[in-house]
Design a protein around this motif. Structure first.
Motif, PDB file in Angstrom:
ATOM      1  N   GLU A 154       6.881  -1.769   5.004  1.00 44.26           N
ATOM      2  CA  GLU A 154       7.458  -1.550   3.672  1.00 44.26           C
ATOM      3  C   GLU A 154       7.110  -2.717   2.756  1.00 44.26           C
ATOM      4  O   GLU A 154       6.784  -2.532   1.584  1.00 44.26           O
ATOM      5  CB  GLU A 154       8.976  -1.379   3.793  1.00 44.26           C
ATOM      6  N   ARG A 196      10.615   5.792   1.726  1.00 44.94           N
ATOM      7  CA  ARG A 196      11.479   4.795   2.353  1.00 44.94           C
ATOM      8  C   ARG A 196      11.678   3.594   1.427  1.00 44.94           C
ATOM      9  O   ARG A 196      12.789   3.070   1.278  1.00 44.94           O
ATOM     10  CB  ARG A 196      10.864   4.339   3.679  1.00 44.94           C
ATOM     11  N   LYS A 199      13.969   4.373  -1.561  1.00 43.26           N
ATOM     12  CA  LYS A 199      15.409   4.360  -1.245  1.00 43.26           C
ATOM     13  C   LYS A 199      15.980   2.954  -1.326  1.00 43.26           C
ATOM     14  O   LYS A 199      17.171   2.772  -1.564  1.00 43.26           O
ATOM     15  CB  LYS A 199      15.635   4.941   0.152  1.00 43.26           C
ATOM     16  N   LYS A 200      15.116   1.950  -1.109  1.00 46.81           N
ATOM     17  CA  LYS A 200      15.606   0.574  -1.107  1.00 46.81           C
ATOM     18  C   LYS A 200      15.509  -0.107  -2.475  1.00 46.81           C
ATOM     19  O   LYS A 200      16.266  -1.024  -2.762  1.00 46.81           O
ATOM     20  CB  LYS A 200      14.833  -0.243  -0.065  1.00 46.81           C
TER      21      LYS A 200
END
Length: 220
Positions: A154, A196, A199-200
């Motif tokens: 990420e 992913r 979402k952060k």
């Protein structure tokens, strides 16, 4: 970011590779001059660390042919050849930096960081995009000053998009710069990874450009 390590000493190659992976890079490693030329000529890399004394083909001729073919990726020569004439020859062949063995791994990593960020047009290790900020020296990412808990992959995605903020980046480009060459390409893997990260950091920061790719939104 993706790096190519060209080193015929297996132990040294492994140490450099692991250090770069720990520093947020996807890394391909080769030990032969012919393999080095092929990888650099056919794959996309953000930087190459190139030994000169290689089996099959000398590193200097590999570098010369990369440049002759228009390959502009940053290259650090890492070698035991330590005379000023050899350094001048390497730099004039197209190297961006020259580091003599033995060396400190932290120094190599610092030089890698500097070359990659300059190639992307950044002067500082701190990259900012609206409320987002990453420090490529410490691999720390924040949103509005709060720490972001990101996996290595990420972080690699966010760092690549921060380096190319405002640009539309295709899935194919992200795949080339985030994964090693033995990665089995899957059309959905980038989409899953982007979601992913969204979402952060908030869905508004990374916009999908239909049929083109993704764009990091500077305004957030």
């Amino acid at each position: 970011m993706r790096a190519l390590v060209v080193e015929d000493n297996i132990q040294a190659a492994e140490q450099i590779t692991q250090a770069l992976i720990g520093h947020g890079f996807a890394v391909d490693t080769v030990h032969d001059g012919n393999d080095a030329w092929f990888q650099g000529d056919t794959e996309e890399y953000d930087i190459a660390i190139l030994d000169l004394g290689l089996p099959g083909r000398d590193g200097l001729s590999v570098l010369t042919d990369w440049r002759r073919g228009g390959n502009k990726m940053p290259v650090i020569i890492l070698t035991a050849r330590d005379t000023w004439r050899e350094k001048v020859t390497g730099l004039r062949a197209g190297a961006d930096d020259y580091l003599v063995k033995p060396f400190e791994m932290e120094e190599l990593l610092a030089r890698v960081e500097a070359l990659v960020r300059r190639a992307c047009g950044h002067a500082s290790s701190i990259l900012r995009c609206g409320e987002l900020e990453i420090d490529t020296a410490t691999q720390r990412a924040t949103l509005k000053g709060a720490h972001l808990d990101l996996s290595s992959l990420e972080y690699r995605l966010l760092a690549y998009m921060m380096n190319h903020a405002g640009e539309v980046v295709s899935k194919a480009t992200l795949t080339e710069h985030l994964y090693q060459m033995d990665f089995e390409h899957n059309s959905n893997v980038i989409e899953v990874l982007v979601n992913r990260v969204r979402k952060k950091i908030g869905t508004q920061h990374i916009q999908t450009r239909r049929g083109m790719g993704y764009q990091l939104n500077e305004k957030g």
